[in-house]
Design a protein around this motif. Structure first.
Motif, short mmCIF file in Angstrom:
data_model
loop_
_atom_site.label_atom_id
_atom_site.label_comp_id
_atom_site.label_asym_id
_atom_site.label_seq_id
_atom_site.Cartn_x
_atom_site.Cartn_y
_atom_site.Cartn_z
N ALA A 14 0.83 -1.22 0.00
CA ALA A 14 0.00 0.00 0.00
C ALA A 14 0.86 1.26 0.00
O ALA A 14 0.47 2.29 -0.56
CB ALA A 14 -0.94 0.00 1.21
N ASN A 15 2.01 1.19 0.63
CA ASN A 15 2.91 2.34 0.71
C ASN A 15 4.19 2.16 -0.09
O ASN A 15 5.15 2.93 0.07
CB ASN A 15 3.24 2.63 2.18
N LYS A 16 4.20 1.11 -0.94
CA LYS A 16 5.34 0.83 -1.82
C LYS A 16 6.65 0.71 -1.03
O LYS A 16 7.69 1.24 -1.44
CB LYS A 16 5.44 1.89 -2.92
N ILE A 17 6.59 0.01 0.09
CA ILE A 17 7.77 -0.23 0.91
C ILE A 17 8.24 -1.66 0.74
O ILE A 17 7.46 -2.61 0.85
CB ILE A 17 7.47 0.05 2.40
N ASP A 18 9.49 -1.83 0.43
CA ASP A 18 10.16 -3.13 0.45
C ASP A 18 11.60 -2.85 0.84
O ASP A 18 12.45 -2.57 0.00
CB ASP A 18 10.08 -3.82 -0.90
N ALA A 19 11.87 -2.90 2.14
CA ALA A 19 13.19 -2.49 2.63
C ALA A 19 13.42 -3.05 4.03
O ALA A 19 12.48 -3.46 4.72
CB ALA A 19 13.28 -0.96 2.67
N ALA A 20 14.67 -3.05 4.42
CA ALA A 20 15.02 -3.39 5.80
C ALA A 20 14.60 -2.22 6.69
O ALA A 20 15.15 -1.12 6.58
CB ALA A 20 16.51 -3.64 5.91
N CYS A 21 13.61 -2.45 7.52
CA CYS A 21 13.04 -1.37 8.34
C CYS A 21 12.68 -1.88 9.73
O CYS A 21 12.56 -3.09 9.95
CB CYS A 21 11.77 -0.81 7.70
N ASP A 22 12.49 -0.93 10.62
CA ASP A 22 11.90 -1.21 11.93
C ASP A 22 10.47 -0.67 11.93
O ASP A 22 10.13 0.23 11.16
CB ASP A 22 12.70 -0.51 13.04
N VAL A 23 9.66 -1.24 12.79
CA VAL A 23 8.27 -0.79 12.93
C VAL A 23 8.01 -0.49 14.40
O VAL A 23 8.19 -1.37 15.26
CB VAL A 23 7.27 -1.85 12.43
N LEU A 24 7.60 0.73 14.68
CA LEU A 24 7.30 1.14 16.05
C LEU A 24 5.79 1.17 16.25
O LEU A 24 5.06 1.80 15.49
CB LEU A 24 7.89 2.51 16.35
N ILE A 25 5.35 0.49 17.31
CA ILE A 25 3.93 0.41 17.66
C ILE A 25 3.73 1.00 19.04
O ILE A 25 4.50 0.72 19.96
CB ILE A 25 3.45 -1.06 17.66
N GLU A 26 2.72 1.82 19.19
CA GLU A 26 2.37 2.34 20.50
C GLU A 26 0.87 2.23 20.71
O GLU A 26 0.08 2.71 19.90
CB GLU A 26 2.81 3.80 20.66
N ASP A 27 0.50 1.56 21.79
CA ASP A 27 -0.92 1.36 22.13
C ASP A 27 -1.71 0.81 20.95
O ASP A 27 -2.83 1.24 20.66
CB ASP A 27 -1.53 2.67 22.62
N GLY A 28 -1.12 -0.16 20.26
CA GLY A 28 -1.81 -0.86 19.19
C GLY A 28 -1.87 -0.15 17.86
O GLY A 28 -2.54 -0.63 16.93
N VAL A 29 -1.17 0.96 17.72
CA VAL A 29 -1.20 1.76 16.49
C VAL A 29 0.23 1.94 15.98
O VAL A 29 1.17 2.14 16.75
CB VAL A 29 -1.85 3.14 16.75
N ILE A 30 0.40 1.87 14.67
CA ILE A 30 1.72 2.06 14.07
C ILE A 30 2.11 3.53 14.14
O ILE A 30 1.38 4.41 13.66
CB ILE A 30 1.73 1.56 12.61
N GLN A 31 3.28 3.79 14.73
CA GLN A 31 3.76 5.15 14.90
C GLN A 31 4.84 5.53 13.89
O GLN A 31 4.96 6.69 13.50
CB GLN A 31 4.33 5.33 16.31
N GLU A 32 5.63 4.54 13.47
CA GLU A 32 6.73 4.85 12.56
C GLU A 32 7.21 3.58 11.87
O GLU A 32 7.25 2.51 12.47
CB GLU A 32 7.89 5.49 13.34
N VAL A 33 7.56 3.73 10.60
CA VAL A 33 8.21 2.67 9.83
C VAL A 33 9.44 3.30 9.21
O VAL A 33 9.33 4.16 8.34
CB VAL A 33 7.28 2.07 8.75
N ALA A 34 10.62 2.90 9.68
CA ALA A 34 11.85 3.56 9.23
C ALA A 34 13.05 2.68 9.56
O ALA A 34 12.93 1.68 10.29
CB ALA A 34 12.00 4.93 9.90
N THR A 35 14.19 3.08 9.03
CA THR A 35 15.42 2.34 9.34
C THR A 35 15.99 2.82 10.68
O THR A 35 15.93 4.00 11.02
CB THR A 35 16.46 2.55 8.24
N ASN A 36 16.50 1.84 11.42
CA ASN A 36 17.23 2.13 12.66
C ASN A 36 16.47 3.05 13.62
O ASN A 36 16.97 4.08 14.05
CB ASN A 36 18.60 2.76 12.32
N ILE A 37 15.24 2.67 13.95
CA ILE A 37 14.49 3.43 14.94
C ILE A 37 15.14 3.22 16.31
O ILE A 37 15.35 2.08 16.75
CB ILE A 37 13.01 3.00 14.98
N SER A 38 15.46 4.31 16.96
CA SER A 38 16.08 4.23 18.28
C SER A 38 15.14 4.84 19.30
O SER A 38 14.92 6.05 19.32
CB SER A 38 17.43 4.98 18.28
N VAL A 39 14.55 3.99 20.12
CA VAL A 39 13.58 4.45 21.10
C VAL A 39 13.52 3.42 22.23
O VAL A 39 13.78 2.23 22.02
CB VAL A 39 12.18 4.62 20.44
#
Length: 423
Positions: A14-39
Motif C-alpha cells: 500500500a505504501n510501496k515499501i520493500d526495505a530493511a526497516c523497523d516498525v514502532l507500535i504504541e498502544d496498538g497503532v503504528i507510529q513509525e516505519v523507518a530504518t534504525n528506529i532508536s527508542v
C-alpha cells in the motif's frame, strides 16, 4: 505500551515499501516505519531473517457460528486465522440462523471482539433466509457492521431481485458478492465434468455452469452500475469474462482460492471427499487460466473459502459429501508457491493477500501506514513444515493438503499490537 519490531524486511504494498526497516507500535497503532528506529520500548521483537507484512486479509470464510459450532466457531476459526497470519476476515451468512438481521451481525462482531484472535467483518445475506425471495434490510445491516451482501453458495436465480440488490447495495456503497453458477446446468453434478469424472463414474459439472452465472451477474452489474465481487473463480471462461468486463469499465472484482490454482480434478481420484468442493476442482487448462489471471491482475485477491466440515460429513459416498475444505492455515504456504514458480513477485503476492482484498470490502486494514491499527504478521519464508491434521487449529480437518510438505509460515501474528499467535 511501545513495541518495536527490528531488523526485518518490511513489505507494505500500500505504501510501496520493500526495505530493511523497523516498525514502532504504541498502544496498538503504528507510529513509525523507518530504518534504525532508536527508542525505549516495552517490548522488542527481533525480526532478523523474517518478512514483516500487514496482517493477511481473507475475504471469504465460513465461521459456522452461530448454529454449526460443531464444525467451527469464532474462537477456533480466528485462532486458525492467526496461525495462518490472517488478522482480518469476512464471514459468509450461511449460519443458523442466517445472517440477515442486525442481531446475528452484532453477535458475530461482539464475540470476535471479546474472544477472537482476528477481526471479523460479516457479510450479510442478499435475501431474507437466503431464500431468494425478499431482499434483506441492507441499510440496517450495513449500520450493524456488515461489509457486503451474498447468498453465498445459493445463487440468486430471480433476476429482478438480483437487479434490485445491485441497485440498493450501491446506494450504501456495498458490493454484491456472488457464487456464480447456473444451477440448472449443474444439475446433480458433483465434480468437474471431464475425463476423471467419466473414469470414476461420477456426474460431472460442466464449466459452462460457472461461466453462465458469471456472465449474467456481470451484465446485471453493468446494467445497474452496481459493484460486483465474484467469488472463487475457477474456469478460464470466467477469467476471460471478468477481464473483458474490466476493460470496458464494469465495476467487477474477483478472487481465486489456493486450491483452485494448486490442484486439478485429479485430486478426486480414490473418491477423495476432501477434494470435493463448489466450484469443483477443474482440469489443468482451467487451473492455468486462473494462474494467468493472477499474473496479469485480472484476479484481485486470494481468498480461502475456508469451509470446515465434521469428519462424518465427509466420510460418506462422494456425491453426498459436503462441499468445501479448511484453508486458513494453508493459505500462506500455498500462495508462496506462486512466487517460487515465478508467476508472481513477492510484493504482488502480499498485495493480493492484504491491501487489495481489504480495498474490495472497504476494510480499513492491510497496510502498515502510520496511524493504522498494528495488525502485523512476521513470516519465515524458509520455514519447512508438514501440514497435518494434528497441527491444525481449526476444529475441522477436511483438507486435500494433509501430509503435504509446506515452505513458508507465519511465525508471529500481532492483532492491534498484541501477539495472538507465535509458532
Amino acid at each position: 505500551m511501545k513495541t518495536l519490531i527490528k531488523n526485518g524486511r518490511v513489505i507494505d504494498p500500500a505504501n510501496k515499501i520493500d526495505a530493511a526497516c523497523d516498525v514502532l507500535i504504541e498502544d496498538g497503532v503504528i507510529q513509525e516505519v523507518a530504518t534504525n528506529i532508536s527508542v525505549t520500548a516495552d517490548e522488542i521483537i527481533d525480526a532478523t531473517g523474517l518478512l514483516v507484512a500487514p496482517g493477511l486479509v481473507d475475504i471469504h470464510t465460513h465461521m459456522r457460528d452461530p448454529g454449526f459450532e460443531y464444525k467451527e466457531d469464532i474462537i477456533s476459526g480466528t485462532r486458525a486465522a492467526a496461525a495462518g497470519g490472517v488478522t482480518s476476515l469476512t464471514c459468509m451468512p450461511n449460519t443458523n440462523p442466517v445472517n440477515d438481521s442486525c442481531a446475528v451481525t452484532q453477535y458475530i462482531i461482539n464475540k470476535a471482539k471479546q474472544q477472537g484472535s482476528a477481526n471479523i467483518y460479516p457479510i450479510a445475506s442478499i435475501s431474507k433466509g437466503m431464500k431468494g425471495e425478499i431482499l434483506a434490510e441492507m441499510g440496517d445491516l450495513k449500520e450493524a457492521g456488515c461489509v457486503g451482501f451474498s447468498d453465498d453458495g445459493i445463487p440468486v436465480t430471480h433476476g429482478e431481485l438480483l437487479r434490485r440488490a445491485f441497485e440498493y447495495a450501491d446506494t450504501f456503497s456495498m458490493p454484491i458478492v456472488t457464487h456464480s453458477e447456473d444451477l440448472s446446468i449443474t444439475g446433480s453434478g458433483c465434480m468437474h465434468e471431464g475425463d476423471v469424472a467419466t473414469e470414476l463414474g461420477l456426474q460431472g459439472i460442466p464449466w459452462v455452469a460457472e461461466d453462465a452465472g458469471t456472465a449474467r451477474e456481470i451484465m446485471l452489474a453493468e446494467f445497474t452500475g452496481g459493484r460486483l465481487h465474484v467469488c472463487h473463480v475457477s474456469t478460464k471462461g470466467s477469467v476471460d469474462l471478468i477481464r473483458h468486463a474490466k476493460a470496458r469499465g464494469v465495476r467487477v472484482s474477483c478472487e481465486a482460492t489456493p486450491h483452485h490454482f494448486t490442484l486439478t480434478d485429479e485430486a478426486v481420484r480414490g473418491y477423495n471427499t476432501n477434494a470435493k468442493m463448489s466450484p469443483p476442482l477443474r482440469s489443468q487448462d482451467h487451473v492455468d487460466a486462473v494462474r494467468a489471471g493472477l499474473a496479469d491482475g485480472t484476479i484481485d485477491a486470494i481468498a480461502t473459502d475456508h469451509a470446515p466440515h465434521h469428519y462424518d460429513e465427509k466420510n460418506v459416498e462422494f456425491p453426498v459429501a459436503m462441499n468445501g475444505i479448511v484453508g486458513l492455515e494453508s493459505l500462506l504456504p500455498l500462495s508462496l508457491r506462486l512466487v517460487a514458480d515465478g508467476l508472481l513477485g513477492l510484493n504482488s503476492l502480499i498485495s493480493l493477500l492484504t491491501v487489495q482484498p481489504a480495498t474490495i470490502m472497504g476494510i480499513d486494514r492491510g497496510t502498515l501506514s502510520v496511524g493504522a491499527v498494528a495488525d502485523i504478521v512476521l513470516i519465515d519464508l524458509e520455514r519447512e513444515w508438514t501440514y497435518t491434521a494434528e497441527s491444525l487449529h481449526s476444529k475441522s480437518k477436511n483438507s486435500p493438503f494433509l501430509g503435504w510438505e509446506m515452505k513458508g509460515a507465519a511465525v508471529k501474528t500481532l492483532l492491534a499490537g498484541k501477539v495472538v499467535f507465535e509458532r
